[in-house]
Each structure stands twice: as structure tokens, then as C-alpha cells.
Design an enzyme around this catalytic site. Structure first.
Site, short mmCIF file in Angstrom:
data_model
loop_
_atom_site.label_atom_id
_atom_site.label_comp_id
_atom_site.label_asym_id
_atom_site.label_seq_id
_atom_site.Cartn_x
_atom_site.Cartn_y
_atom_site.Cartn_z
CB ALA A 22 44.44 40.03 43.33
N GLY A 23 41.75 38.42 41.82
CA GLY A 23 41.32 36.95 41.39
C GLY A 23 41.60 35.76 42.29
N GLY A 80 39.39 35.52 45.20
CA GLY A 80 38.39 35.23 45.81
C GLY A 80 38.12 36.00 47.26
CB SER A 81 39.66 39.05 48.74
OG SER A 81 39.25 40.02 48.08
CB SER A 82 34.52 39.95 47.15
OG SER A 82 34.61 39.00 45.96
CG ASP A 130 35.52 33.30 43.31
OD1 ASP A 130 35.78 32.46 42.57
OD2 ASP A 130 35.73 34.48 43.19
C1 MEV Z 1 36.18 34.73 39.13
O1 MEV Z 1 36.90 34.13 40.33
C2 MEV Z 1 35.93 33.61 38.14
C3 MEV Z 1 34.92 33.78 37.04
O2 MEV Z 1 34.98 32.48 36.36
C4 MEV Z 1 33.57 34.34 37.40
C5 MEV Z 1 32.80 33.25 38.00
O3 MEV Z 1 32.99 32.38 37.91
O4 MEV Z 1 32.06 34.02 38.69
C6 MEV Z 1 35.82 34.81 35.96
#
Ligand code: MEV
Length: 328
Positions: A111-112, A114-116, A159
Site C-alpha cells: 500500500a506504499g 513500507g511494510s516490506s 524505505d
Molecule cells: C517506494 O516507497 C518509493 C519509491 O520512490 C521507490 C523507492 O524509492 O525505492 C517509489
């Protein structure tokens, strides 16, 4: 024999996602939702991993993977980065040991948020502590970054940095990261569209735009940098109105790159109409989460509006607590 539990925070990127992959700065903050990893020894030499919230489980034995819960391919794909992190710690210890790892989380996945990366850093610390290894945060970051590369291909490292160190960071690939000491809590809403997406797919989409339109992409990068630098000042001055405007401008760039989608646009527009000072997608896009900044008095109104519109929303609080031991 002992059990160790460690945790690491989720994150939101306030400004600069995607452009950060190509060397531009980004502003990221750790939030008060955490991933918990439990590590304990096993009698045999297997690495057994169970993810409570993903409903996946299986074990690795000499690189052979056996699924126990969930679909095999998905389980291997999702659990492999955890194996990479564990193996890096075992390498430092110089021993091959069997372990049980259990991951629990309140962070929406894919979901963006940063859970992983939060999984990788919490697992790394839990295993290191179980093995009585004192490893630095730099080492945890490096290991979590290795694990991230399995999931995301060419991640910037933003992340794993935030899930390890916590706080609010100005992150840049070349120059590393520096803490942004922002006193005030930002009145921020995070809203999940419920559409799961893959960061690597979105990053590849942006790469293709960059390759097809190098000059346009170059000027977009410059604009993104300008937005981030102005946002640093606005954060220092707690200028919420300016931050909101900058968020809208940042979102326009991301929209231009093609990483927004209908579900994000829908919620972003609802938030703006309900009185948010600014709203944008956060993370890789293509679904996942959006964030909205509001004045304190409007927080509940905007929250209710996006919830009514179908989003799973919560008020996010910044946390300074990075990866840490929960229980020995
Ligand atoms: C992912 O949380 C953020 C991106 O900019 C990818 C990254 O920075 O590795 C989309």
C-alpha cells in the site's frame, strides 16, 4: 532458549517518491504503525517463516522452499526477502542455525507504507538479538536494503532507512540521509484505496517514461527537487498552507508520470473538496495510499469524507522510534 520480538515503523513519503530513485531528495516520516517480528531457535536447520497478516507460511531448507499456508509462488515471493535478511545475520554470526520467524503487523501491505522494509529491519534486529550479536543501525539498514532489492528491483533505500532510523528524514541516494527535526505534529490523514500494487511495476513505469522522454523527465526531476527544498523550509516554519500547496504540486508531477489511478484520484479529490490543504499519493502509487494534510480543526471532517467515499483511513502520527527490541 529464548524468544526475541523486535518492531519497526511504517512510513509515509511526504515528498519526492519516484524521483528519489534517480538521485533527487525525498522527505519521509516514520509513523505510529509497526511491524513486529518474533525470532526463536528450532531444533532442526530449517528456516520457518510465518506471516500472520499475509496468511502465508513455509520453510526454507538449503534453498528449497516448502509452502505450508497460502499459494506456493506468492508465499515464496513474499517470504524470500525475510530469508535474505536472516541469512545475512547468520553470515555475520558465522553459523547455520534453524529458526522460527513470525511476522505480525498493523500496516496495510502493498500500500506504499513500507511494510516490506519494516518487516526486513524488524526481522534483522530480532535475529541479531537472539544470536546475541550487537549490530549497528547502519548494518540493519544495509541488510534490510539487500532484502528490499529482492522485492523492488532498484529501490532507492528510502524505505529501509526510515524503518530503521525512524523520525523524519531528508533522504538522497548519493548523500545519504539527514534527520529533519520538525517539532510540530503534522495533521495528516493516510487513506488506503484498498488496491494492492507492486512497487517494482510502478518504478518500471516511471523508468519507461524517463527513457521515452529524457528531457521532459529531466525538467520534472528539477521541479521535484524544487518542491522538496521548499517543503524543508515550510516544515521548519510549520507553514501548513505552503506544505499543502507543495503536496498538490508534487501529486501533479506523479500524475504526469502515470503512477496515479482512479481510486487515488477519487480520494484525493474528496479530501481536497472536504477542505484538505493538500493531498497526494504516497509511495509508489498505482493504488495503495494517499495522504491529506489539513488544519487541525478540519482533521475529523476530512477523515470522515474519505472514509465515507470508501477509503480505509486513519490519522497518522510521526514517530521518532525506529527499529527496536520489544521483548527479550
Ligand atoms: C517506494 O516507497 C518509493 C519509491 O520512490 C521507490 C523507492 O524509492 O525505492 C517509489
Amino acid at each position: 532458549m529464548g524468544v526475541v520480538v523486535a518492531s519497526a515503523p511504517a512510513k509515509i513519503i511526504l515528498f519526492g517518491e519516484h524521483f528519489v530513485v534517480y538521485g533527487e531528495p525525498a522527505i519521509v516520516t516514520a509513523i505510529d504503525k509497526r511491524v513486529y517480528a518474533k525470532a526463536e531457535f528450532r531444533e532442526d536447520k530449517r528456516l520457518h517463516i510465518r506471516s500472520e497478516n499475509l496468511n502465508l507460511a513455509g520453510y526454507f531448507e538449503d534453498d528449497v522452499f516448502k509452502v505450508e499456508e497460502g499459494e506456493e509462488k506468492k508465499a515464496r515471493f513474499k517470504l524470500e526477502p525475510i530469508k535474505v535478511a536472516v541469512n545475512e545475520v547468520l553470515k555475520i554470526k558465522g553459523e547455520k542455525l534453524g529458526l522460527n520467524i513470525e511476522v505480525n503487523s498493523t500496516v496495510p501491505v502493498a500500500a506504499g507504507l513500507g511494510s516490506s522494509a519494516a518487516t526486513a529491519s524488524s526481522v534483522t534486529l530480532a535475529v541479531a538479538e537472539l544470536l546475541k550479536l550487537k549490530i549497528s543501525k547502519e548494518t540493519i539498514f544495509r541488510i534490510a536494503y539487500e532484502a528490499e532489492k529482492i522485492v523492488h528491483g532498484t529501490p532507492s533505500g528510502v524505505d529501509p532507512a526510515i524503518s530503521t532510523f525512524g523520525g523524519m528524514l531528508l533522504f538522497q541516494v548519493d548523500t545519504g540521509f539527514k534527520p529533519l527535526n520538525v517539532e510540530a505534529d503534522l495533521p495528516l490523514i493516510v487513506c488506503d484505496t484498498g488496491i494492492e500494487r507492486s512497487t517494482s511495476v510502478q518504478v518500471a513505469k516511471v523508468r519507461s517514461v524517463k527513457e521515452r522522454h529524457p528531457q521532459i523527465f529531466e525538467s520534472m526531476m528539477k521541479t521535484a527537487r524544487g518542491i522538496v527544498l521548499r517543503a524543508v523550509d515550510a516544515l521548519k516554519n510549520n507553514d501548513l498552507k505552503m506544505l499543502g500547496e507543495l503536496m498538490n504540486l508534487n501529486h501533479a508531477l506523479l500524475y504526469g508520470l502515470g503512477v496515479s489511478d482512479e481510486s487515488l484520484e477519487w480520494l484525493i479529490n474528496i479530501a481536497r473538496k472536504a477542505g484538505a490543504l493538500g493531498a497526494k499519493l504516497t509511495g509508489a502509487g498505482g493504488g495503495g495510499c494517499m495522504i491529506a494534510l489539513t488544519e487541525n480543526e478540519k482533521l475529523e471532517t476530512v477523515l470522515e469524507a474519505v472514509q465515507k467515499a470508501g477509503g480505509k483511513a486513519f490519522i497518522a502520527k510521526k514517530t521518532d522510534v525506529g527499529v527496536k527490541i520489544e521483548k527479550l
